[in-house]
Motif scaffolding. Structure first.
Motif, short mmCIF file in Angstrom:
data_model
loop_
_atom_site.label_atom_id
_atom_site.label_comp_id
_atom_site.label_asym_id
_atom_site.label_seq_id
_atom_site.Cartn_x
_atom_site.Cartn_y
_atom_site.Cartn_z
N THR A 1 -1.15 7.66 3.54
CA THR A 1 -2.23 7.09 4.42
C THR A 1 -2.78 8.54 5.11
OG1 THR A 1 -0.27 7.59 6.12
CG2 THR A 1 -0.70 5.36 5.15
N THR B 1 -8.76 0.36 7.18
CA THR B 1 -9.06 -0.78 8.03
C THR B 1 -8.18 -2.03 7.77
OG1 THR B 1 -10.98 -1.37 6.51
CG2 THR B 1 -11.42 0.35 8.15
N ALA B 2 -8.62 -3.08 8.84
CA ALA B 2 -7.67 -4.24 8.40
C ALA B 2 -8.19 -5.10 7.16
CB ALA B 2 -7.91 -5.24 9.67
N GLU B 3 -9.58 -4.88 6.80
CA GLU B 3 -10.09 -5.41 5.62
C GLU B 3 -9.49 -4.61 4.39
OE1 GLU B 3 -11.90 -4.41 8.11
OE2 GLU B 3 -12.64 -6.51 9.00
N ALA C 1 -6.77 -3.08 4.36
CA ALA C 1 -5.13 -3.50 4.23
C ALA C 1 -5.05 -4.90 3.53
CB ALA C 1 -4.53 -3.47 5.53
N ALA C 2 -6.00 -5.89 3.73
CA ALA C 2 -5.99 -7.05 3.01
C ALA C 2 -6.05 -6.91 1.64
CB ALA C 2 -6.82 -8.00 3.89
N GLY D 1 -1.39 1.19 11.13
CA GLY D 1 -2.15 -0.17 11.10
C GLY D 1 -1.94 -0.75 9.68
N LEU D 2 -1.71 -0.19 8.68
CA LEU D 2 -1.29 -0.94 7.64
C LEU D 2 0.18 -1.42 7.71
CD1 LEU D 2 -1.52 -1.52 4.66
CD2 LEU D 2 -0.72 0.86 4.17
N ARG E 1 1.74 -2.68 10.42
CA ARG E 1 1.61 -3.68 11.23
C ARG E 1 1.20 -5.06 10.31
NH1 ARG E 1 -1.08 -0.32 15.99
NH2 ARG E 1 0.78 0.37 16.95
N VAL E 2 0.18 -4.68 9.28
CA VAL E 2 -0.28 -5.77 8.41
C VAL E 2 0.83 -6.21 7.63
CG1 VAL E 2 -2.12 -6.29 6.67
CG2 VAL E 2 -2.72 -5.21 8.68
#
Length: 355
Positions: free
Chosen positions: A21, A46-48, A50-51, A82-83, A85-86
């Motif tokens: 990371t 980012t959240a995107e 991670a998805a 952040g990853l 948490r996802v």
């Protein structure tokens, strides 16, 4: 220092996904249970991203078995939070990649893809794997504690500067402050006014002393409010911890932060190992002895040391124990080490039972 698995990780997953990371990107590598690299990918942090990484991992692992997988994050509670948490929200099994040995850190080269591979292989090779610490109240306690350390260190540095300015002040000002306690000196300094003598140095010194005094008083108020918030959270999470002798809100917050959540440690010995209070064998030939553990979480170790020293001063059973061990020929350092090991066991059992 972590929860033990019923069997080795390699026996119950089809793949391990190591992730290196960083601030801007995450690089992942999918490995088989025997450590063979199957695929690699780099995504935005980012959240995107991670998805995308989660969907990619699903395709990679499903194509090679039942889809059972585990994630090994390097920097799970730092750049990878952040990853983390996802992945937890998606129900994934997330493990904390062990820190590589110093001599092996750069062996074989250095790149994000290699670091991701090393993270996965380190988890596969580990006898006990660690789960990252949780968010919520535990993270709130950690934040309050690191801020408290900052306030305390800043206050100490400011007081030292305040004292040094007084040391070189004029005789009249030094006479006003001589014999006063530090608190009284600070309070008096807030009332200092500049003189009309025209002496620029004297005016500047008085102005700076008043400014430093105000900063110290502000930090005192911040520390007081911080302690109240810490006590409130500790009372919410594990009020019985404060009933133990020698444990205050700050040391309780440190132990709660390190412990994090039930089941993170396989037993109390693992918690003691994290705290660096487990005895390390150092025997050879006819000599049988143990030495101190210099590793582990040194903040947690310091908290246990504070608790042990407090009990030595005001806890009669601890005093009796010290006298008994001293008569047996133990040194003060050996006695303190034994006390810290006992305190770690007591705290772990309290947290597991009531937190």
């Amino acid at each position: 220092m972590s929860s033990i698995l019923a069997d080795r990780l390699a026996d119950r997953v089809d793949a391990v996904i190591g992730v290196d990371t960083h601030t801007d990107t995450h690089t992942a590598a999918v490995l088989t249970p025997v450590g063979t690299v199957l695929a690699e990918i780099t995504v935005p942090a980012t959240a995107e991203g991670a998805a995308v990484l989660l969907a990619w991992a699903g395709r990679q692992t499903t194509a090679r078995g039942t889809g059972r997988r585990a994630w090994a994050l390097d920097g799970a509670r730092c750049h990878g939070v952040g990853l983390l948490r996802v992945l937890r929200a998606a129900g994934e099994e997330v493990l904390e990649a062990p820190k590589p040995a110093t001599g092996r850190r750069r062996r074989g080269g250095k790149s994000d893809a290699l670091d991701a591979t090393h993270a996965a292989r380190a988890v596969l090779a580990a006898d006990h794997v660690a789960t990252p610490r949780t968010d919520g109240d535990r993270e709130a306690l950690r934040l309050l504690h690191v801020c408290r350390r900052h306030y305390s260190d800043t206050r100490t540095a400011t007081i030292n500067l305040f004292k040094s300015v007084i040391l070189t002040a004029d005789d009249d000002l030094r006479t006003q402050l001589r014999g006063l306690s530090t608190l009284r000196q600070i309070q008096h300094a807030t009332t200092l006014t500049t003189t009309d003598t025209g002496d620029v140095l004297d005016q500047l010194r008085r102005t700076q002393l008043a400014t430093l005094a105000e900063q110290i008083l502000t930090l005192d108020r911040l520390l007081k409010a911080n302690l109240t918030q810490i006590r409130t959270l500790v009372d919410k999470l594990c009020p019985t911890l404060l009933n133990q002798p020698g444990i205050g809100p700050v040391t309780a917050a440190i132990t709660l932060t390190a412990w994090s959540h039930p089941g993170r440690f396989r037993n109390e010995a693992a918690f003691a190992s994290l705290a660096g209070v487990n005895p390390i064998p150092a025997s050879s030939g006819r000599i049988t002895r143990h030495r101190l553990n210099r590793g582990g979480d040194r903040t947690l170790n310091s908290a246990l040391h504070t608790i042990a020293k407090t009990r030595q001063r005001c806890h009669q059973p601890t005093k009796d124990y010290i006298n008994r061990r001293t008569n047996q020929g133990r040194t003060p350092a050996e006695i303190t080490r034994s006390l810290k090991r006992y305190i770690a066991r007591q705290i772990w059992r309290t947290l597991e039972a009531t937190a």
